[in-house]
Design a protein around this motif. Structure first.
Motif, short mmCIF file in Angstrom:
data_model
loop_
_atom_site.label_atom_id
_atom_site.label_comp_id
_atom_site.label_asym_id
_atom_site.label_seq_id
_atom_site.Cartn_x
_atom_site.Cartn_y
_atom_site.Cartn_z
N LEU A 1 0.83 -1.21 0.00
CA LEU A 1 0.00 0.00 0.00
C LEU A 1 0.86 1.25 0.00
O LEU A 1 0.55 2.23 -0.70
CB LEU A 1 -0.92 0.00 1.23
CG LEU A 1 -2.06 -1.03 1.22
CD1 LEU A 1 -2.76 -1.05 2.57
CD2 LEU A 1 -3.06 -0.74 0.11
N THR A 2 1.95 1.24 0.76
CA THR A 2 2.84 2.41 0.81
C THR A 2 3.42 2.71 -0.56
O THR A 2 3.44 3.87 -1.00
CB THR A 2 3.97 2.16 1.83
OG1 THR A 2 3.42 2.01 3.14
CG2 THR A 2 4.96 3.31 1.83
N PHE B 1 0.56 4.05 -2.87
CA PHE B 1 0.20 5.43 -2.55
C PHE B 1 1.31 6.40 -2.96
O PHE B 1 1.03 7.51 -3.42
CB PHE B 1 -0.09 5.57 -1.05
CG PHE B 1 -1.24 4.72 -0.56
CD1 PHE B 1 -2.21 4.27 -1.43
CD2 PHE B 1 -1.34 4.36 0.78
CE1 PHE B 1 -3.26 3.48 -0.99
CE2 PHE B 1 -2.38 3.58 1.23
CZ PHE B 1 -3.35 3.14 0.35
N SER C 1 0.56 9.31 -5.68
CA SER C 1 0.68 10.69 -5.20
C SER C 1 1.83 11.41 -5.88
O SER C 1 1.72 12.60 -6.23
CB SER C 1 0.86 10.71 -3.68
OG SER C 1 2.03 10.02 -3.28
N VAL D 1 1.53 9.61 0.98
CA VAL D 1 1.31 8.26 1.50
C VAL D 1 0.42 8.30 2.73
O VAL D 1 -0.47 7.45 2.91
CB VAL D 1 2.65 7.58 1.82
CG1 VAL D 1 2.44 6.24 2.51
CG2 VAL D 1 3.48 7.40 0.55
N GLY E 1 -3.07 8.54 1.91
CA GLY E 1 -3.53 7.26 1.41
C GLY E 1 -3.86 6.31 2.54
O GLY E 1 -4.89 5.64 2.53
N HIS F 1 -7.54 4.82 3.49
CA HIS F 1 -7.70 3.36 3.57
C HIS F 1 -8.36 2.96 4.89
O HIS F 1 -9.34 2.20 4.89
CB HIS F 1 -6.32 2.69 3.44
CG HIS F 1 -6.37 1.20 3.45
ND1 HIS F 1 -6.67 0.45 2.33
CD2 HIS F 1 -6.16 0.30 4.46
CE1 HIS F 1 -6.64 -0.83 2.65
NE2 HIS F 1 -6.35 -0.96 3.93
N GLY G 1 -3.18 10.79 -3.07
CA GLY G 1 -3.02 9.76 -2.06
C GLY G 1 -4.33 9.44 -1.37
O GLY G 1 -4.66 8.26 -1.15
N VAL H 1 -6.76 7.39 -3.80
CA VAL H 1 -6.40 5.98 -4.01
C VAL H 1 -6.51 5.21 -2.70
O VAL H 1 -6.86 4.02 -2.70
CB VAL H 1 -4.98 5.86 -4.63
CG1 VAL H 1 -3.90 6.23 -3.64
CG2 VAL H 1 -4.76 4.44 -5.15
N GLY H 2 -6.26 5.87 -1.57
CA GLY H 2 -6.44 5.22 -0.27
C GLY H 2 -7.89 4.88 -0.01
O GLY H 2 -8.20 3.80 0.52
N THR I 1 -8.65 1.74 -2.11
CA THR I 1 -8.17 0.47 -1.52
C THR I 1 -8.97 0.13 -0.27
O THR I 1 -9.23 -1.05 -0.01
CB THR I 1 -6.69 0.55 -1.18
OG1 THR I 1 -6.45 1.61 -0.23
CG2 THR I 1 -5.84 0.80 -2.43
#
Length: 293
Positions: free
Chosen positions: A183-184, A187, A191, A210, A213, A217, A268, A271-272, A275
């Motif tokens: 995930l990191t 993100f 980003s 991040v 994100g 999440h 970020g 997209v977070g 997910t």
């Protein structure tokens, strides 16, 4: 640990005695009301034991005949123990510290150019950027994510590090270190690219994209499939979103905080949230299947 419905009983059934017994035994549980029934939820790994306990003591143990040992008070793990339980989180922070040291927190351009989204060289008072396609053709794919390790100043590194330690440990404890690293990197990729598209050839960096994100999440995952690890204080979520809006308004830059990578923050966060949506829906469906078994 995921929870499963171990008992489904009519509302007329008195479950209070059994709940008190579970409390005495310090068994994690919760009771909800669904479609005219009361539902007892417990961790999946002890569901059969709790079901067997209810068959023997449906009214609980009002006379305290059971010899239940008093559990030891749980103490908060020390820093070394926390590091052992959050290896992936600690690894990302360690890499940030190393990059901060070799780049002198953005002051040493001779080393910083190895970590920026676009390679560059300084000619007199000007910075000449290398096109991204040329860097990727040369095999420098790490540039897509390494800007997250660059920080400009001690306060920038300290604040981002503190929030990554807080949010990263939550995800690592719930989904594991490999998922946190994945995930990191995702993100960071989204980003960084969003900031590049928005601002063009510039110097930018930091974990903040991040962080948003990770925030998105946890927020959406917890909304769809509640769990203790992702339960953020409402004030934290509100503060982070208000800070994002203040940055977008330009006020933060005007009062002396420098240029803010707003596109990285928004990219970020989006997209977070995506997910978190996918993970939350998957986990909720998995729990529903377990409950029907």
């Amino acid at each position: 640990m995921s929870a499963v419905a171990v008992l489904r009983l009519p509302l007329a059934v008195d479950l209070s005695g059994f709940v008190k017994l579970l409390q005495r035994m310090q068994v994690p549980h919760r009771v909800s009301e669904e479609q005219g029934e009361q539902v007892l939820w417990v961790p999946a790994n002890i569901s059969e034991d709790v079901r067997a306990l209810y068959e023997r003591f449906p009214a609980g143990d009002p006379d305290h005949q059971l010899d239940i040992p008093v559990a030891k008070t749980r103490t908060r793990p020390g820093f070394v123990e926390q590091l052992r339980l959050a290896k992936a989180t600690a690894l990302v922070l360690l890499l940030s510290l190393i990059v901060g040291a070799v780049t002198l927190l953005g002051e040493n351009l001779d080393t910083m150019h190895w970590f920026t989204f676009l390679d560059f060289r300084v000619v007199g008072e000007y910075i000449h950027f290398t096109p991204l396609a040329d860097s990727l053709a040369a095999g420098q794919w790490w540039r897509l994510v390494t800007p997250m390790l660059i920080h400009f100043g001690f306060l920038h590194l300290a604040m981002n590090g503190m929030w990554y330690w807080e949010l990263g440990r939550r995800i690592e404890s719930r989904q594991g270190g490999i998922n946190l690293i994945g995930l990191t990197l995702l993100f960071a990729l989204v980003s960084n690219y969003a900031q590049f598209i928005f601002s063009g050839p510039t110097l930018f960096g930091g974990l903040s994209g991040v962080l948003y994100g990770l925030l998105g999440h946890c927020w959406i995952f917890q909304t769809l499939s509640p769990n203790r690890a992702y339960r953020l204080p409402r004030g934290v979520l509100v503060m982070m979103l208000i800070w994002l809006l203040l940055c977008l308004s330009g006020l933060v830059s005007m009062i002396g905080f420098g240029e803010i990578a707003n596109a990285a923050h928004v990219g970020g966060l989006l997209v977070g949230c995506l997910t978190g949506l996918l993970g939350g829906l998957y986990n909720r469906r998995k729990l529903a299947v377990q409950n029907r078994m």
